[in-house]
Design an enzyme around this catalytic site. Structure first.
Site, PDB file in Angstrom:
ATOM      1  N   TYR A 281       9.340  -3.955  -9.920  1.00  0.00           N
ATOM      2  CA  TYR A 281       8.058  -3.733 -10.589  1.00  0.00           C
ATOM      3  C   TYR A 281       8.333  -3.628 -12.085  1.00  0.00           C
ATOM      4  CZ  TYR A 281       3.310  -1.854 -11.325  1.00  0.00           C
ATOM      5  OH  TYR A 281       2.004  -1.658 -11.722  1.00  0.00           O
TER       6      TYR A 281
ATOM      7  N   ASN B 173      -3.263   5.518 -10.460  1.00  0.00           N
ATOM      8  CA  ASN B 173      -3.324   5.416 -11.931  1.00  0.00           C
ATOM      9  C   ASN B 173      -4.361   4.455 -12.483  1.00  0.00           C
ATOM     10  OD1 ASN B 173      -1.123   7.239 -12.306  1.00  0.00           O
ATOM     11  ND2 ASN B 173       0.259   5.600 -11.680  1.00  0.00           N
TER      12      ASN B 173
ATOM     13  N   ASP C 126      -2.940  -2.463  -2.350  1.00  0.00           N
ATOM     14  CA  ASP C 126      -2.481  -1.434  -3.284  1.00  0.00           C
ATOM     15  C   ASP C 126      -3.218  -0.107  -3.096  1.00  0.00           C
ATOM     16  OD1 ASP C 126      -0.693  -0.460  -5.196  1.00  0.00           O
ATOM     17  OD2 ASP C 126      -2.146  -0.707  -6.798  1.00  0.00           O
TER      18      ASP C 126
ATOM     19  N   CYS D 224       0.876  -1.176   0.000  1.00  0.00           N
ATOM     20  CA  CYS D 224       0.000   0.000   0.000  1.00  0.00           C
ATOM     21  C   CYS D 224       0.912   1.224   0.000  1.00  0.00           C
ATOM     22  CB  CYS D 224      -0.929  -0.022   1.214  1.00  0.00           C
ATOM     23  SG  CYS D 224      -0.071  -0.291   2.763  1.00  0.00           S
TER      24      CYS D 224
HETATM   25  O1  NQM Z   1       0.749   0.954  -6.905  1.00  0.00           O
HETATM   26  C1  NQM Z   1       1.343   0.217  -7.680  1.00  0.00           C
HETATM   27  O2  NQM Z   1       1.937  -0.755  -7.238  1.00  0.00           O
HETATM   28  C2  NQM Z   1       1.340   0.476  -9.077  1.00  0.00           C
HETATM   29  C3  NQM Z   1       1.468   1.658  -9.718  1.00  0.00           C
HETATM   30  C4  NQM Z   1       2.017   2.886  -9.136  1.00  0.00           C
HETATM   31  C5  NQM Z   1       3.372   2.747  -8.617  1.00  0.00           C
HETATM   32  O3  NQM Z   1       3.904   1.682  -8.538  1.00  0.00           O
HETATM   33  C6  NQM Z   1       4.100   3.947  -8.156  1.00  0.00           C
HETATM   34  O4  NQM Z   1       3.705   5.065  -8.447  1.00  0.00           O
HETATM   35  O5  NQM Z   1       5.119   3.754  -7.486  1.00  0.00           O
HETATM   36  C7  NQM Z   1       1.056   1.737 -11.123  1.00  0.00           C
HETATM   37  O6  NQM Z   1       0.975   0.684 -11.783  1.00  0.00           O
HETATM   38  O7  NQM Z   1       0.787   2.851 -11.600  1.00  0.00           O
END
Ligand code: NQM
Length: 310
Positions: free
Chosen positions: A163, A268, A263, A38
């Site tokens: 990620y 987004n 999350d 989160c």
């Molecule tokens: O919340 C998530 O995990 C995914 C996100 C945002 C993100 O990772 C960030 O802004 O650091 C996404 O796919 O936009």
């Protein structure tokens, strides 16, 4: 929970605010469950968003996050640094130090970070760094710089959260498999759930986990991965059915290396904002037994983030 605010920043056009008044989950989380993914956003008036950010969110404060934790029945949180704050970890750290030991964090750091700064973050509850390869979220950081960071944080027993999107795994494979720490993948490496589960793309992800016992996965974000829904809104008890086979496969094959998180506040999302209570009701579809639920929600995150308490 109180209403989302925007502060003095102007939200990205089309931004969806987090869901107000989430339902009470029907699924009762096991005692001691951890929301292991989160974020907090600002508030921008106190913790300004980073100049290099790719989006400007609505504010999502620590108080609002911890109110959601209590409402859903979680005991603890892992607060992951979001890219809208760049490598300025102050909002995330402020959330950790005000959680009475019930929150740990994952930071974003630059090569220039000092040992003293790492130690201070450790003392505040940070246990990992996040390397983001999603091109719409961040500019490219050279891999030698990331490897150097990974080597340094390993001394504190931290892990690396990665990620990326499924199509990019082949190109990133050599780098990921060279990381010296535990490696935690966000959202199963974002599979394209319209492709077959036994097709080459998801099979490569399973091979990544199978051949590398230091690799863990968050089986989170069905609301982000789903194409056909149905959405977790209006009492829906069978949401995101197209994501279930993928997440269930990972939970059943690697029960000791999976984590789950809301999350929240769901940055987004373009299509809809899920009811977080109904998102919790998704969990038994991917972890159908009490034993799997206990590992996913309690034993695994405790082993990674609070090993001193077990
Ligand atoms: O919340 C998530 O995990 C995914 C996100 C945002 C993100 O990772 C960030 O802004 O650091 C996404 O796919 O936009």
């Amino acid at each position: 929970m109180s209403k989302p605010t925007t502060g003095e920043f102007t939200k990205t056009s089309g931004w969806l605010d987090w869901y107000e008044g989430p339902s009470q989950p029907r699924f009762q989380l096991p005692a001691g469950s951890v929301d292991a993914h989160c974020h907090v956003f600002g508030p921008g008036a106190e913790f300004p968003y980073a100049p290099e950010r790719k989006y400007t969110p609505c504010d999502a404060s620590k108080a609002q996050l911890y109110a959601l934790r209590d409402h859903l029945g979680f005991a603890r949180n892992v607060v992951v640094q979001a890219t809208c704050h760049g490598a300025d970890n102050r909002a995330m750290i402020d959330a950790l130090v005000n959680a009475n030991g019930k929150a740990r964090g994952v930071a974003t750091v630059k090569r220039s970070v000092s040992d003293e700064e790492i130690q201070a973050m450790h003392d505040a509850g940070v246990r990992g760094v996040r390397f983001n390869f999603v091109k719409r979220l961040v500019d490219f950081t050279p891999k030698d710089e990331l490897l150097e960071i990974a080597g340094r944080i390993a001394k504190w027993g931290w892990h690396v959260v990665i990620y990326f999107e499924a199509v990019d795994l082949p190109e990133l494979w050599d780098f990921f498999t060279a990381l010296p720490t535990t490696v935690v993948v966000d959202h199963m490496g974002r599979p394209d759930v319209t492709k077959p589960i036994d097709g080459p793309e998801f099979q490569l992800f399973l091979k990544f986990m199978r051949e590398h016992s230091n690799v863990w996965s968050k089986v989170s974000c069905p609301e982000r991965l789903s194409v056909s829904g149905p959405k977790a809104l209006n009492g829906e008890q069978n949401a995101y059915t197209d994501v279930i086979p993928f997440a269930k496969r990972v939970v059943e094959e690697f029960p000791d290396r999976v984590l789950w998180g809301t999350d929240w506040p769901h940055p987004n999302l373009k299509d809809h904002m899920p009811d977080d209570g109904l998102l919790v009701d998704f969990i038994p579809h991917i972890a159908p037994t009490a034993a799997l639920q206990q590992k996913l929600l309690v034993s695994n995150p405790m082993r990674l983030y609070w090993p001193e308490e077990i």
